[in-house]
Design a protein around this motif. Structure first.
Motif, PDB file in Angstrom:
ATOM      1  N   ASP A   1      -5.940  11.009   5.277  1.00  0.00           N
ATOM      2  CA  ASP A   1      -5.101  11.810   5.917  1.00  0.00           C
ATOM      3  C   ASP A   1      -3.782  10.935   6.225  1.00  0.00           C
ATOM      4  N   GLY A   2      -2.555  11.418   6.240  1.00  0.00           N
ATOM      5  CA  GLY A   2      -1.338  10.699   6.612  1.00  0.00           C
ATOM      6  C   GLY A   2      -0.411  10.166   5.493  1.00  0.00           C
ATOM      7  N   ARG A   3      -1.121  10.243   3.993  1.00  0.00           N
ATOM      8  CA  ARG A   3      -0.617   9.599   3.094  1.00  0.00           C
ATOM      9  C   ARG A   3       0.646  10.520   2.779  1.00  0.00           C
ATOM     10  N   ALA A   4       1.811   9.929   2.409  1.00  0.00           N
ATOM     11  CA  ALA A   4       2.901  10.787   2.048  1.00  0.00           C
ATOM     12  C   ALA A   4       2.872  11.259   0.902  1.00  0.00           C
TER      13      ALA A   4
ATOM     14  N   ALA B   1       0.718  -1.316  -0.030  1.00  0.00           N
ATOM     15  CA  ALA B   1       0.295  -0.018  -0.035  1.00  0.00           C
ATOM     16  C   ALA B   1       0.872   1.137  -0.132  1.00  0.00           C
ATOM     17  N   PRO B   2       0.319   2.348  -0.475  1.00  0.00           N
ATOM     18  CA  PRO B   2       0.936   3.558  -0.560  1.00  0.00           C
ATOM     19  C   PRO B   2       1.242   3.987   0.944  1.00  0.00           C
ATOM     20  N   PRO B   3       2.550   4.746   1.216  1.00  0.00           N
ATOM     21  CA  PRO B   3       3.008   5.069   2.334  1.00  0.00           C
ATOM     22  C   PRO B   3       2.049   6.034   3.337  1.00  0.00           C
ATOM     23  N   LEU B   4       1.951   5.799   4.538  1.00  0.00           N
ATOM     24  CA  LEU B   4       1.159   6.468   5.407  1.00  0.00           C
ATOM     25  C   LEU B   4       2.038   7.188   6.467  1.00  0.00           C
ATOM     26  N   ARG B   5       2.013   8.755   6.280  1.00  0.00           N
ATOM     27  CA  ARG B   5       3.148   9.359   7.085  1.00  0.00           C
ATOM     28  C   ARG B   5       3.042   9.455   8.556  1.00  0.00           C
ATOM     29  N   ARG B   6       1.829   9.152   9.036  1.00  0.00           N
ATOM     30  CA  ARG B   6       1.563   9.035  10.562  1.00  0.00           C
ATOM     31  C   ARG B   6       1.703   7.892  11.098  1.00  0.00           C
ATOM     32  N   ALA B   7       1.857   6.818  10.438  1.00  0.00           N
ATOM     33  CA  ALA B   7       1.573   5.360  11.088  1.00  0.00           C
ATOM     34  C   ALA B   7       3.009   4.899  11.556  1.00  0.00           C
ATOM     35  N   HIS B   8       2.699   4.508  12.838  1.00  0.00           N
ATOM     36  CA  HIS B   8       4.224   4.016  13.576  1.00  0.00           C
ATOM     37  C   HIS B   8       3.677   2.704  14.123  1.00  0.00           C
ATOM     38  N   ALA B   9       4.496   1.839  13.957  1.00  0.00           N
ATOM     39  CA  ALA B   9       4.209   0.284  14.504  1.00  0.00           C
ATOM     40  C   ALA B   9       5.159   0.269  15.756  1.00  0.00           C
ATOM     41  N   HIS B  10       4.379   0.394  16.869  1.00  0.00           N
ATOM     42  CA  HIS B  10       4.820   0.100  18.157  1.00  0.00           C
ATOM     43  C   HIS B  10       5.263  -1.502  18.405  1.00  0.00           C
ATOM     44  N   ASN B  11       6.379  -1.647  18.993  1.00  0.00           N
ATOM     45  CA  ASN B  11       6.920  -3.072  19.016  1.00  0.00           C
ATOM     46  C   ASN B  11       6.584  -3.937  17.878  1.00  0.00           C
TER      47      ASN B  11
ATOM     48  N   ARG C   1      16.853  -2.592  -4.447  1.00  0.00           N
ATOM     49  CA  ARG C   1      16.291  -3.303  -5.369  1.00  0.00           C
ATOM     50  C   ARG C   1      15.256  -2.268  -6.086  1.00  0.00           C
ATOM     51  N   GLN C   2      14.959  -1.238  -5.324  1.00  0.00           N
ATOM     52  CA  GLN C   2      13.616  -0.292  -5.638  1.00  0.00           C
ATOM     53  C   GLN C   2      14.136   1.137  -5.726  1.00  0.00           C
ATOM     54  N   GLY C   3      15.098   1.431  -5.189  1.00  0.00           N
ATOM     55  CA  GLY C   3      15.540   2.812  -5.185  1.00  0.00           C
ATOM     56  C   GLY C   3      14.989   3.729  -3.759  1.00  0.00           C
ATOM     57  N   GLY C   4      14.373   2.826  -3.212  1.00  0.00           N
ATOM     58  CA  GLY C   4      13.839   3.731  -1.942  1.00  0.00           C
ATOM     59  C   GLY C   4      13.065   2.584  -0.865  1.00  0.00           C
ATOM     60  N   VAL C   5      12.632   2.906   0.307  1.00  0.00           N
ATOM     61  CA  VAL C   5      11.875   2.164   0.947  1.00  0.00           C
ATOM     62  C   VAL C   5      10.434   1.669   0.430  1.00  0.00           C
ATOM     63  N   PHE C   6       9.755   2.675  -0.141  1.00  0.00           N
ATOM     64  CA  PHE C   6       8.609   2.532  -0.620  1.00  0.00           C
ATOM     65  C   PHE C   6       8.754   2.937  -2.280  1.00  0.00           C
ATOM     66  N   ARG C   7       8.069   2.207  -2.939  1.00  0.00           N
ATOM     67  CA  ARG C   7       8.338   2.015  -4.374  1.00  0.00           C
ATOM     68  C   ARG C   7       7.681   3.157  -5.065  1.00  0.00           C
ATOM     69  N   GLY C   8       8.468   4.143  -5.720  1.00  0.00           N
ATOM     70  CA  GLY C   8       7.659   5.211  -6.284  1.00  0.00           C
ATOM     71  C   GLY C   8       7.593   6.361  -5.473  1.00  0.00           C
ATOM     72  N   SER C   9       8.060   6.461  -4.329  1.00  0.00           N
ATOM     73  CA  SER C   9       7.852   7.500  -3.163  1.00  0.00           C
ATOM     74  C   SER C   9       9.325   7.842  -2.608  1.00  0.00           C
ATOM     75  N   ARG C  10       9.353   9.214  -2.250  1.00  0.00           N
ATOM     76  CA  ARG C  10      10.615   9.716  -1.737  1.00  0.00           C
ATOM     77  C   ARG C  10      10.501   9.370  -0.150  1.00  0.00           C
ATOM     78  N   GLN C  11       9.458   9.019   0.077  1.00  0.00           N
ATOM     79  CA  GLN C  11       9.176   9.060   1.724  1.00  0.00           C
ATOM     80  C   GLN C  11      10.229   8.128   2.420  1.00  0.00           C
ATOM     81  N   GLN C  12      10.636   8.867   3.475  1.00  0.00           N
ATOM     82  CA  GLN C  12      11.510   8.019   4.390  1.00  0.00           C
ATOM     83  C   GLN C  12      10.899   7.236   5.232  1.00  0.00           C
TER      84      GLN C  12
END
Length: 278
Positions: A273-276, A27-37, A96-107
């Motif tokens: 909301d939250g989409r990078a 799925a496209p990146p969500l800039r607010r989503a943090h995976a605890h543990n 492999r794909q130039g970034g963590v998220f394919r087609g996105s500059r999101q860190q």
């Protein structure tokens, strides 16, 4: 003959789709989503990335020279390390794909929570991260060079040791006492326990004074180029959790903390909301 050929093509296409790597269908990146543990999920890192999470948390212990990942000492296993679960897969993905998220500059933010022997564990972490420096956001003599992955050190973090480094491969997870002090090149993130600063847990209306306090915290951090995260927010599915998440989004809190990957993804996408930015 033609129908058989078409059927074979369809079957081959289905096999190809199932063989695609997770990164190709994630799925496209969500800039607010943090995976605890994050490491407690069936597939550490990969499950979070497949849900679009842009921040993941790994607890580490220094044991027999290894940075082992786990919540408690009894959970630790030889070979189950920060490198094997996180750094190596991320390095492969970026190659492999130039970034963590394919087609996105999101860190991606990798929040590393040191659980034992702060200075010794950080010293080993620093050595390990040096081998992945091309992947990482780094600091050198006052300048920050962005990378695909930003490591932020939490838990038993040795502040003086980190602050004295002219070159770093990781950054410091601040607390509310760091708010308003600036220095985003050292403390890019302000994290704290929600219940230490707020009484509202999602039931009924949020008190106006607490809403104002939350927004002032975020405004001050953002003014100084820092991001905000709270832990110990409600994480049981239901109206209270959604109400609190809505207030966090409305206040522009940067990272929403959860163990429920699918639940937070669904909430953020429904809220659009939250989409990078790609």
């Amino acid at each position: 003959m033609l129908l058989r050929a078409l059927g074979a093509l369809v079957a081959a296409g289905a096999v190809l789709l199932t063989a695609l790597p997770a990164s190709a269908t994630a799925a496209p990146p969500l800039r607010r989503a943090h995976a605890h543990n994050d490491y407690e999920h069936e597939r550490p890192l990969l499950d979070a990335l497949d849900h679009g999470f842009t921040s993941v948390e790994a607890d580490i212990y220094l044991v027999e020279g290894e940075l082992r990942v786990g919540h408690d000492p009894e959970d630790l296993r030889p070979g189950r390390t920060l490198q094997s679960l996180y750094l190596d897969p991320l390095a492969q993905r970026v190659r492999r794909q130039g970034g963590v998220f394919r087609g996105s500059r999101q860190q991606l933010q990798l929040l590393v929570d040191i659980k034992n022997n702060g200075a010794a564990t950080y010293t080993e972490l620093d050595k390990v991260l040096r081998n992945y420096r091309k992947l990482l956001t780094t600091y050198h003599k006052g300048k920050v060079r962005p990378g695909a992955v930003t490591v932020v050190v939490s838990g038993d973090r040795p502040r003086e040791l980190m602050a004295a480094q002219q070159r770093r491969y990781a950054f410091y997870d601040g607390r509310m006492s760091d708010l308003g002090q600036g220095n985003a090149s050292f403390v890019p993130l302000i994290s704290d326990n929600w219940t230490s600063h707020f009484t509202w847990m999602g039931e009924g209306e949020m008190p106006a004074a607490e809403r104002d306090k939350l927004r002032q915290i975020v405004a001050t951090a953002h003014r100084d180029g820092q991001r905000v995260r709270f832990w110990a927010t409600p994480d049981t599915a239901g109206p209270a959790r959604e109400a609190l998440w809505r207030e966090l989004v409305a206040a522009d809190v940067d990272h929403l903390n959860t163990d429920d990957l699918a639940g937070l993804e669904s909430f953020l996408r429904a809220a659009d909301d939250g989409r990078a930015a790609a």
